[in-house]
Scaffold this motif. Sequence first.
Motif, PDB file in Angstrom:
ATOM      1  N   SER A 448     -14.805  -1.321  -7.567  1.00  0.00           N
ATOM      2  CA  SER A 448     -13.350  -1.484  -7.657  1.00  0.00           C
ATOM      3  C   SER A 448     -12.723  -0.387  -8.510  1.00  0.00           C
ATOM      4  O   SER A 448     -11.590   0.049  -8.240  1.00  0.00           O
ATOM      5  CB  SER A 448     -12.998  -2.871  -8.215  1.00  0.00           C
ATOM      6  OG  SER A 448     -13.442  -3.010  -9.554  1.00  0.00           O
ATOM      7  N   TRP A 451     -12.302   2.629  -6.301  1.00  0.00           N
ATOM      8  CA  TRP A 451     -11.202   2.392  -5.368  1.00  0.00           C
ATOM      9  C   TRP A 451      -9.849   2.510  -6.064  1.00  0.00           C
ATOM     10  O   TRP A 451      -8.924   3.120  -5.533  1.00  0.00           O
ATOM     11  CB  TRP A 451     -11.341   1.008  -4.725  1.00  0.00           C
ATOM     12  CG  TRP A 451     -12.565   0.849  -3.878  1.00  0.00           C
ATOM     13  CD1 TRP A 451     -13.231   1.838  -3.201  1.00  0.00           C
ATOM     14  CD2 TRP A 451     -13.286  -0.357  -3.626  1.00  0.00           C
ATOM     15  NE1 TRP A 451     -14.318   1.318  -2.550  1.00  0.00           N
ATOM     16  CE2 TRP A 451     -14.391  -0.032  -2.784  1.00  0.00           C
ATOM     17  CE3 TRP A 451     -13.122  -1.684  -4.011  1.00  0.00           C
ATOM     18  CZ2 TRP A 451     -15.300  -0.981  -2.338  1.00  0.00           C
ATOM     19  CZ3 TRP A 451     -14.038  -2.632  -3.566  1.00  0.00           C
ATOM     20  CH2 TRP A 451     -15.112  -2.288  -2.755  1.00  0.00           C
ATOM     21  N   GLU A 452      -9.729   1.921  -7.223  1.00  0.00           N
ATOM     22  CA  GLU A 452      -8.458   1.971  -7.947  1.00  0.00           C
ATOM     23  C   GLU A 452      -8.092   3.394  -8.348  1.00  0.00           C
ATOM     24  O   GLU A 452      -6.927   3.791  -8.293  1.00  0.00           O
ATOM     25  CB  GLU A 452      -8.528   1.082  -9.189  1.00  0.00           C
ATOM     26  CG  GLU A 452      -8.546  -0.409  -8.882  1.00  0.00           C
ATOM     27  CD  GLU A 452      -8.716  -1.234 -10.141  1.00  0.00           C
ATOM     28  OE1 GLU A 452      -8.230  -0.802 -11.204  1.00  0.00           O
ATOM     29  OE2 GLU A 452      -9.343  -2.311 -10.073  1.00  0.00           O
ATOM     30  N   GLY A 455      -7.205   5.289  -4.937  1.00  0.00           N
ATOM     31  CA  GLY A 455      -6.120   4.751  -4.139  1.00  0.00           C
ATOM     32  C   GLY A 455      -6.516   4.558  -2.684  1.00  0.00           C
ATOM     33  O   GLY A 455      -7.584   5.001  -2.235  1.00  0.00           O
ATOM     34  N   ASN A 456      -5.652   3.919  -1.936  1.00  0.00           N
ATOM     35  CA  ASN A 456      -5.950   3.592  -0.540  1.00  0.00           C
ATOM     36  C   ASN A 456      -6.192   4.818   0.328  1.00  0.00           C
ATOM     37  O   ASN A 456      -7.015   4.800   1.243  1.00  0.00           O
ATOM     38  CB  ASN A 456      -4.813   2.754   0.058  1.00  0.00           C
ATOM     39  CG  ASN A 456      -4.728   1.375  -0.559  1.00  0.00           C
ATOM     40  OD1 ASN A 456      -5.743   0.832  -1.023  1.00  0.00           O
ATOM     41  ND2 ASN A 456      -3.527   0.805  -0.585  1.00  0.00           N
ATOM     42  N   GLU A 457      -5.473   5.900   0.052  1.00  0.00           N
ATOM     43  CA  GLU A 457      -5.558   7.068   0.917  1.00  0.00           C
ATOM     44  C   GLU A 457      -6.873   7.834   0.761  1.00  0.00           C
ATOM     45  O   GLU A 457      -7.376   8.423   1.717  1.00  0.00           O
ATOM     46  CB  GLU A 457      -4.382   8.012   0.638  1.00  0.00           C
ATOM     47  CG  GLU A 457      -3.022   7.433   1.025  1.00  0.00           C
ATOM     48  CD  GLU A 457      -1.906   8.431   0.806  1.00  0.00           C
ATOM     49  OE1 GLU A 457      -2.204   9.572   0.391  1.00  0.00           O
ATOM     50  OE2 GLU A 457      -0.739   8.078   1.040  1.00  0.00           O
ATOM     51  N   SER A 459      -9.792   6.586  -1.142  1.00  0.00           N
ATOM     52  CA  SER A 459     -10.980   5.810  -1.524  1.00  0.00           C
ATOM     53  C   SER A 459     -12.079   5.849  -0.464  1.00  0.00           C
ATOM     54  O   SER A 459     -13.268   5.758  -0.795  1.00  0.00           O
ATOM     55  CB  SER A 459     -10.590   4.358  -1.813  1.00  0.00           C
ATOM     56  OG  SER A 459      -9.988   3.755  -0.681  1.00  0.00           O
ATOM     57  N   ASP A 460     -11.705   6.031   0.805  1.00  0.00           N
ATOM     58  CA  ASP A 460     -12.722   6.097   1.859  1.00  0.00           C
ATOM     59  C   ASP A 460     -13.524   7.394   1.813  1.00  0.00           C
ATOM     60  O   ASP A 460     -14.561   7.508   2.473  1.00  0.00           O
ATOM     61  CB  ASP A 460     -12.065   5.953   3.237  1.00  0.00           C
ATOM     62  CG  ASP A 460     -11.566   4.535   3.494  1.00  0.00           C
ATOM     63  OD1 ASP A 460     -12.030   3.623   2.793  1.00  0.00           O
ATOM     64  OD2 ASP A 460     -10.725   4.357   4.394  1.00  0.00           O
TER      65      ASP A 460
END
Length: 488
Positions: A448, A451-452, A455-457, A459-460
């Motif tokens: 986590s 990921w934090e 960010g969403n853009e 994290s992958d």
Amino acid sequence: MRKHVAAMIVVATVAVVAAGVAYKRRRDRQWKQTQRILRRFARECATPVSKLWEVANSLVSAMEDSLNSKENSTLHMLVSYVSSLPHGNEKGLYYGLNLRDTSFLILCARLGGRNEPLSDLHRVEINIPSEILSGTSQELFDFMAVEVAKFDSEHSGNDEKGDAGTEKKLGFTLSYPVDQDVATTGSAIKWKRFSADDPVGNALVNDMNQSLKKVGLNMHVFSLVADITGNLAGGKYYDLETVAAVTLGSGTNAVYSESTEEIDRRNASSVPKSGEMVISTEWYNFNCSHFPVTEFDAGLDSESLNPGTRIYEKLTSALYLGEIVRRVLLKVAQETALFGEDVPAKLSVPYVLSSPDMAAMHQDISEDQEVVSDKLREIFGITYCTPTARKFVVEVCDIVAERGARLAGAGIVGIIKKLERIEKKRSVVVVEGCLYEHYRIYRNYLHSSVWEMLGNELSDNVIVENCHGGSGAGAIFLASCQSEDQKS
């Protein structure tokens, strides 16, 4: 007479009530103090994303300083001189050795290519006799070679496609680096740090190969490296975008693939001018002003065998997490009588609380947290433990585990940022060690945090996953890409 007795009863009743009220008030004050200690501890351990980025950026700066040989760096990274890593198309039966402090693993497995799992995997652990441990490195290797010969006689039949006269490749990894005096003094192996480009690396490889010849084995070791480098090789075999390997066990470290153009050749003259080289960050010794350090961490550090050093390790690794929890519980027991008026004696014993026991309490989902109660009684001799006290213990475990895992996640992001891959490329990081493999909440907090931070853009772009093959298997993957022109 009756009036006198009645009066005495009233007085006694009032006294009992008064005592009860006083006791309740005292317990209320103690509980409020317990909560104040917990809130302060949680506040000082907090790792918001902004702080994680400060830590990651500090790590990047320290890595760059180390690569440029700047003396003020808190990191003293080591060039492993491993430039050849698997590509995923290696096939065949390979052997591995993983030397630990008092034992070693012998392994063999068949590689079938990137899309196939390890097959015909065999693994045996051999304990090293005390007289061998106290002897010379050559005596140790002679003992290991005999055991490898026994192992080979049992499993060489798996290599149906191989030529009986073909030299077999043996990967050799160490769970702890060794001291540079080993090769020249002939003394027993000292578990310290070494660079494979120093005389010790070549000398130990030559010693091992001589031992293999003595027992008639047509088997050869080309290099000797730390086991975490083997983990990176295993990750690379299954995914070419694997750029780093991390250990999160009793200690912690990370290795990654670095462009040779970034390495200062004043202290690493054998580094080629192009290509990549595996670097051991030695990040256990990383330190920066942004770490969320508490009075409990300061106490642990000052009373440790290595005060002022290995700060990152003391915040993130399994050896120390349980000890921080114990120190918090001791302070609360002394100041608020959380576990009764008498402080349990075992609460004062350093390192009595292991990280596996801490994880068991933290992850207790039983009714009334029975595991917590059992562990406190078993480890500390605590027999007085209310439901609120058990809840408090779990909260302390959570704070310590979350901080450690998130700081480890920041370190991973720091390495990816140093490689300038966060926005541009997909990157895989393989992780091994008891904290990542067996402490579910710790692992989730680490994921986590990454990921934090990204960010969403983005994290992958960064994938954190478990190492391949299990304990010691990295030696097999290293064997698959060994060649004569590899620098040891």
